[in-house]
Design an enzyme around this catalytic site. Structure first.
Site: not given
Ligand code: CMC
Length: 421
Positions: A262, A301, A357
């Site tokens: 986050h 996201h 971010d």
């Molecule tokens: N790098 C590589 N792969 C990713 C990433 C990433 N940053 N984000 C998602 N994926 C992949 C994930 O491995 C999954 O792949 P698969 O379907 O093969 O298993 C797919 O994309 C969907 O990911 P998810 O984890 O189900 O997505 P989510 O909606 O649960 O998570 C998130 C959203 C923001 C936590 C995630 O994208 C992440 O960890 N990003 C990196 C951390 C980040 O930049 N966070 C800031 C978010 S914006 C500011 C805020 O709101 O805080």
């Protein structure tokens, strides 16, 4: 014809038609037909927990609006305190309303001396400022016991003002503590961003704030001010739904924000860029992400499946800052990462784009903020959003948050004495 869904309980053959209202179906209707059958939704990705009139987010089309106003217009034309007023009160203020709001906030920036001296000095010099901020917000509740009267709108508004006003003071105090620098008191002659920057960076001589950096600070605070039902806002709502005081609710939100998935992501982005080190390491890093060895921080996201509109605004603001401070040496690595990722099917297929971010840390660092302060800056910006949701929830007389579970543990068994195990 009104849109609806029909659910059928195949055990009994009974059916129920539920109207689709504003993109959702009412779980209370579901419960009528299927008591004891839970809608299993870890991560709450398919669950609406609120009726909210604060922020509209269309992730497919990259749209973000506060109270109907596009984020692009607010970022360019408004101020953080005006946006805070908008989020809390629902309408843009008149000049008189804005003057009164700014006056109120400006005159609540001080911390109780005992709190300031004893609280921060209790921590080790290298304490992470998010740990300090989270615990100081919680600690404030002990100074304002009247805040427990959450049914009184005037009492609620008083704490909203206090929290928005004191966040920068607490944030800067955490920084000064870490640096071993004397605390700088709030200056009522300064506007909100200037006061914060002055409390952060003044050493000896008066601190001169360049207009471009002031503008960037204002924009960054506005962009972070709300984002509907994100993880930290949900934490604030869950704690607030138990009728805890607002300091405890906002402390819970800050704790959630601290996580690297986050608000902690901005700090993680800078660390990642450092780890990559140079442009020629970018392809190997992308391959390691695709191999599941880590995430590309600042990408992806839960809601945006398109470019995060905040990231686009921040990217532009970054260039304005770099004109004053010189280019952040990590910018080229970030641009290359973005270019490589956006042309790679792994990221394209999963609709992973830069989020808020990805570029914000580069600006913060060029402005002189240490990496550990990045999430603290996010917290200052998000405070009016947390409070607007907390206040809105209480106005709606909501129920306590209390989800169900699917029990997966052992069946009943007899206790075994320790010497017989
Ligand atoms: N790098 C590589 N792969 C990713 C990433 C990433 N940053 N984000 C998602 N994926 C992949 C994930 O491995 C999954 O792949 P698969 O379907 O093969 O298993 C797919 O994309 C969907 O990911 P998810 O984890 O189900 O997505 P989510 O909606 O649960 O998570 C998130 C959203 C923001 C936590 C995630 O994208 C992440 O960890 N990003 C990196 C951390 C980040 O930049 N966070 C800031 C978010 S914006 C500011 C805020 O709101 O805080």
């Amino acid at each position: 014809m009104a849109e609806s869904i029909t659910i059928t309980d195949n055990r009994t053959g009974e059916s129920l038609e539920i109207p689709i209202d504003n993109g959702g179906v009412d779980a209370a209707e579901w419960r009528k037909l299927l008591p004891g059958v839970w809608f299993h939704d870890p991560g709450l990705a398919t669950t609406s927990g609120a009726d909210s009139a604060i922020t509209e987010l269309d992730g497919e089309n990259g749209i973000l609006r506060y109270r109907g106003y596009p984020i692009e217009q607010l970022a360019q034309q408004s101020t953080f305190l005006e946006v805070s007023y908008l989020l809390i009160h629902g309408e843009l203020p008149t000049q008189a309303q804005l003057d009164a709001w700014v006056h109120e906030i400006t005159h609540h920036t001080f911390l109780h001396e005992k709190f300031r001296t004893r609280m921060y000095d209790a921590y080790h010099y290298d304490a992470h400022p998010m740990g300090l901020l989270t615990s100081s917000v919680a600690g404030l509740s002990t100074f304002y016991p009247e805040a427990k009267d959450i049914d009184d709108p005037d009492v609620r508004m008083k704490q909203i003002v206090r929290l928005i006003a004191k966040m920068p003071t607490m944030a800067a105090s955490a920084h000064r503590h870490a640096m071993g620098l004397p605390y700088v008191f709030p200056d009522n002659a300064l506007d909100y961003p200037s006061n914060f920057l002055n409390m952060m960076f003044q050493v000896g001589n008066p601190y001169e704030i360049h207009p471009a950096l002031h503008k960037a600070m204002e924009i960054l605070l506005i962009l972070h001010a709300d984002h509907e039902q994100n993880c930290s806002t949900t934490a604030a709502r869950v704690v607030g739904s138990a009728h805890a005081d607002p300091y405890s609710s906002v402390a819970a939100a800050a704790a959630a924000l601290y996580g690297p998935r986050h608000g902690g992501a901005n700090e993680a982005v800078l660390n990642m860029l450092d780890e990559i080190g140079s442009l020629d390491h970018v392809p190997a890093f992308i391959e390691s992400v695709k191999a599941g060895e880590g995430r590309l921080m600042g990408f992806g996201h839960r809601v945006y499946k398109n470019y995060d509109p905040r990231a686009a605004i921040i990217k532009d603001a970054a260039y304005d800052v770099f004109e004053v401070t010189g280019k952040n040496p990590r910018l080229d690595i970030a641009l290359k990462l973005e270019e490589v990722a956006l042309s790679d099917s792994y990221f394209v297929d999963r609709k992973l784009y830069p989020n808020v971010d990805f570029y914000s840390g580069l600006i913060y660092e060029s402005m002189g903020f240490p990496v550990e302060m990045f999430t603290v800056l996010f917290a200052i910006g998000r405070t009016p959003g947390w409070l607007a949701h907390w206040n809105e929830m209480l106005e709606q007389n909501s129920r306590i948050a209390r989800p169900r579970q699917r029990y997966t543990g052992a069946g009943v068994r007899d206790y075994v004495a320790i010497d017989a195990r």
